[in-house]
Design a protein around this motif. Structure first.
Motif, PDB file in Angstrom:
ATOM      1  N   MET A   1       0.833  -1.194   0.000  1.00 20.25           N
ATOM      2  CA  MET A   1       0.000   0.000   0.000  1.00 20.25           C
ATOM      3  C   MET A   1       0.875   1.256   0.000  1.00 20.25           C
ATOM      4  O   MET A   1       0.508   2.265  -0.579  1.00 20.25           O
ATOM      5  CB  MET A   1      -0.921  -0.033   1.216  1.00 20.25           C
ATOM      6  N   ASP A   2       2.028   1.176   0.648  1.00 15.98           N
ATOM      7  CA  ASP A   2       2.911   2.338   0.741  1.00 15.98           C
ATOM      8  C   ASP A   2       3.410   2.769  -0.641  1.00 15.98           C
ATOM      9  O   ASP A   2       3.441   3.958  -0.934  1.00 15.98           O
ATOM     10  CB  ASP A   2       4.086   2.012   1.665  1.00 15.98           C
ATOM     11  N   ILE A   3       3.749   1.810  -1.486  1.00 14.43           N
ATOM     12  CA  ILE A   3       4.225   2.136  -2.836  1.00 14.43           C
ATOM     13  C   ILE A   3       3.104   2.769  -3.649  1.00 14.43           C
ATOM     14  O   ILE A   3       3.327   3.733  -4.392  1.00 14.43           O
ATOM     15  CB  ILE A   3       4.773   0.871  -3.538  1.00 14.43           C
ATOM     16  N   LEU A   4       1.889   2.254  -3.498  1.00 13.41           N
ATOM     17  CA  LEU A   4       0.738   2.818  -4.200  1.00 13.41           C
ATOM     18  C   LEU A   4       0.516   4.267  -3.794  1.00 13.41           C
ATOM     19  O   LEU A   4       0.324   5.137  -4.643  1.00 13.41           O
ATOM     20  CB  LEU A   4      -0.517   1.985  -3.925  1.00 13.41           C
ATOM     21  N   MET A   5       0.547   4.537  -2.489  1.00  7.63           N
ATOM     22  CA  MET A   5       0.326   5.905  -2.003  1.00  7.63           C
ATOM     23  C   MET A   5       1.422   6.847  -2.505  1.00  7.63           C
ATOM     24  O   MET A   5       1.144   7.981  -2.898  1.00  7.63           O
ATOM     25  CB  MET A   5       0.272   5.927  -0.476  1.00  7.63           C
ATOM     26  N   LYS A   6       2.660   6.386  -2.525  1.00  6.73           N
ATOM     27  CA  LYS A   6       3.764   7.221  -3.021  1.00  6.73           C
ATOM     28  C   LYS A   6       3.603   7.492  -4.514  1.00  6.73           C
ATOM     29  O   LYS A   6       3.809   8.616  -4.964  1.00  6.73           O
ATOM     30  CB  LYS A   6       5.106   6.558  -2.739  1.00  6.73           C
ATOM     31  N   THR A   7       3.217   6.471  -5.269  1.00  6.68           N
ATOM     32  CA  THR A   7       3.016   6.645  -6.711  1.00  6.68           C
ATOM     33  C   THR A   7       1.879   7.619  -6.988  1.00  6.68           C
ATOM     34  O   THR A   7       2.007   8.523  -7.829  1.00  6.68           O
ATOM     35  CB  THR A   7       2.712   5.286  -7.368  1.00  6.68           C
ATOM     36  N   LEU A   8       0.778   7.453  -6.269  1.00  6.84           N
ATOM     37  CA  LEU A   8      -0.359   8.356  -6.447  1.00  6.84           C
ATOM     38  C   LEU A   8      -0.007   9.777  -6.027  1.00  6.84           C
ATOM     39  O   LEU A   8      -0.422  10.747  -6.671  1.00  6.84           O
ATOM     40  CB  LEU A   8      -1.564   7.846  -5.659  1.00  6.84           C
ATOM     41  N   SER A   9       0.788   9.912  -4.987  1.00 13.99           N
ATOM     42  CA  SER A   9       1.220  11.241  -4.546  1.00 13.99           C
ATOM     43  C   SER A   9       2.084  11.921  -5.594  1.00 13.99           C
ATOM     44  O   SER A   9       1.945  13.117  -5.851  1.00 13.99           O
ATOM     45  CB  SER A   9       1.973  11.138  -3.221  1.00 13.99           C
ATOM     46  N   VAL A  10       2.966  11.167  -6.225  1.00 12.00           N
ATOM     47  CA  VAL A  10       3.812  11.729  -7.288  1.00 12.00           C
ATOM     48  C   VAL A  10       2.957  12.154  -8.475  1.00 12.00           C
ATOM     49  O   VAL A  10       3.169  13.226  -9.055  1.00 12.00           O
ATOM     50  CB  VAL A  10       4.900  10.710  -7.707  1.00 12.00           C
ATOM     51  N   VAL A  54      -8.356   8.174  -6.743  1.00 10.07           N
ATOM     52  CA  VAL A  54      -8.014   7.024  -5.900  1.00 10.07           C
ATOM     53  C   VAL A  54      -7.307   7.487  -4.629  1.00 10.07           C
ATOM     54  O   VAL A  54      -7.586   6.990  -3.531  1.00 10.07           O
ATOM     55  CB  VAL A  54      -7.150   6.006  -6.686  1.00 10.07           C
ATOM     56  N   LEU A  55      -6.403   8.456  -4.744  1.00 18.63           N
ATOM     57  CA  LEU A  55      -5.695   8.977  -3.573  1.00 18.63           C
ATOM     58  C   LEU A  55      -6.663   9.589  -2.569  1.00 18.63           C
ATOM     59  O   LEU A  55      -6.562   9.344  -1.364  1.00 18.63           O
ATOM     60  CB  LEU A  55      -4.657  10.005  -4.008  1.00 18.63           C
ATOM     61  N   VAL A  56      -7.627  10.345  -3.042  1.00 21.75           N
ATOM     62  CA  VAL A  56      -8.616  10.949  -2.151  1.00 21.75           C
ATOM     63  C   VAL A  56      -9.464   9.870  -1.476  1.00 21.75           C
ATOM     64  O   VAL A  56      -9.700   9.923  -0.261  1.00 21.75           O
ATOM     65  CB  VAL A  56      -9.506  11.948  -2.925  1.00 21.75           C
ATOM     66  N   VAL A  57      -9.906   8.888  -2.239  1.00 17.81           N
ATOM     67  CA  VAL A  57     -10.719   7.801  -1.668  1.00 17.81           C
ATOM     68  C   VAL A  57      -9.927   7.046  -0.602  1.00 17.81           C
ATOM     69  O   VAL A  57     -10.449   6.754   0.485  1.00 17.81           O
ATOM     70  CB  VAL A  57     -11.226   6.844  -2.771  1.00 17.81           C
ATOM     71  N   LEU A  58      -8.664   6.731  -0.885  1.00 20.21           N
ATOM     72  CA  LEU A  58      -7.845   6.029   0.097  1.00 20.21           C
ATOM     73  C   LEU A  58      -7.604   6.880   1.334  1.00 20.21           C
ATOM     74  O   LEU A  58      -7.610   6.367   2.459  1.00 20.21           O
ATOM     75  CB  LEU A  58      -6.519   5.602  -0.528  1.00 20.21           C
ATOM     76  N   ALA A  59      -7.380   8.157   1.149  1.00 23.13           N
ATOM     77  CA  ALA A  59      -7.166   9.052   2.283  1.00 23.13           C
ATOM     78  C   ALA A  59      -8.404   9.131   3.158  1.00 23.13           C
ATOM     79  O   ALA A  59      -8.306   9.089   4.388  1.00 23.13           O
ATOM     80  CB  ALA A  59      -6.765  10.440   1.789  1.00 23.13           C
ATOM     81  N   ILE A  60      -9.563   9.219   2.544  1.00 25.46           N
ATOM     82  CA  ILE A  60     -10.817   9.268   3.311  1.00 25.46           C
ATOM     83  C   ILE A  60     -11.031   7.939   4.040  1.00 25.46           C
ATOM     84  O   ILE A  60     -11.386   7.918   5.221  1.00 25.46           O
ATOM     85  CB  ILE A  60     -12.014   9.601   2.392  1.00 25.46           C
ATOM     86  N   ARG A  61     -10.791   6.852   3.350  1.00 25.77           N
ATOM     87  CA  ARG A  61     -10.973   5.528   3.956  1.00 25.77           C
ATOM     88  C   ARG A  61     -10.038   5.350   5.147  1.00 25.77           C
ATOM     89  O   ARG A  61     -10.436   4.847   6.198  1.00 25.77           O
ATOM     90  CB  ARG A  61     -10.743   4.439   2.930  1.00 25.77           C
ATOM     91  N   ASN A  62      -8.778   5.778   5.010  1.00 27.14           N
ATOM     92  CA  ASN A  62      -7.823   5.646   6.103  1.00 27.14           C
ATOM     93  C   ASN A  62      -8.184   6.565   7.259  1.00 27.14           C
ATOM     94  O   ASN A  62      -7.911   6.244   8.414  1.00 27.14           O
ATOM     95  CB  ASN A  62      -6.406   5.943   5.615  1.00 27.14           C
ATOM     96  N   HIS A  63      -8.766   7.704   6.968  1.00 29.28           N
ATOM     97  CA  HIS A  63      -9.149   8.636   8.016  1.00 29.28           C
ATOM     98  C   HIS A  63     -10.330   8.112   8.826  1.00 29.28           C
ATOM     99  O   HIS A  63     -10.406   8.299  10.037  1.00 29.28           O
ATOM    100  CB  HIS A  63      -9.500   9.999   7.417  1.00 29.28           C
ATOM    101  N   ILE A  64     -11.243   7.416   8.157  1.00 33.60           N
ATOM    102  CA  ILE A  64     -12.444   6.895   8.821  1.00 33.60           C
ATOM    103  C   ILE A  64     -12.087   5.705   9.717  1.00 33.60           C
ATOM    104  O   ILE A  64     -12.646   5.542  10.788  1.00 33.60           O
ATOM    105  CB  ILE A  64     -13.517   6.504   7.781  1.00 33.60           C
ATOM    106  N   GLU A  65     -11.131   4.890   9.286  1.00 37.27           N
ATOM    107  CA  GLU A  65     -10.774   3.684  10.046  1.00 37.27           C
ATOM    108  C   GLU A  65     -10.107   4.014  11.308  1.00 37.27           C
ATOM    109  O   GLU A  65      -9.577   4.488  11.981  1.00 37.27           O
ATOM    110  CB  GLU A  65      -9.865   2.777   9.214  1.00 37.27           C
TER     111      GLU A  65
END
Length: 65
Positions: A1-10, A54-65
């Protein structure tokens, strides 16, 4: 997941820089490099846009959990 988040951030950073150039100087770097609305530039715009969503959806999902 970390690589995905870094790629999406770039990807989001690239999109933000391009829009910053458009807003400040009227210069579209993607169009300059790959042609205005060529198939390659359209793919790049699409990948960056989908990555941002996708980055926004993942960020929201991580914030809710």
């Amino acid at each position: 997941m970390d690589i995905l988040m870094k790629t999406l951030s770039v990807l989001c950073l690239i999109g933000a820089l391009n829009w910053g150039l458009v807003g400040l100087f009227g210069f579209d770097l993607v169009a300059f490099l790959f042609g205005a609305m060529s198939i390659v530039s359209r793919i790049i715009y699409s990948v960056i846009g989908i990555g941002a969503v996708v980055l926004v959806v993942l960020a929201i999902r991580n914030h809710i959990e």
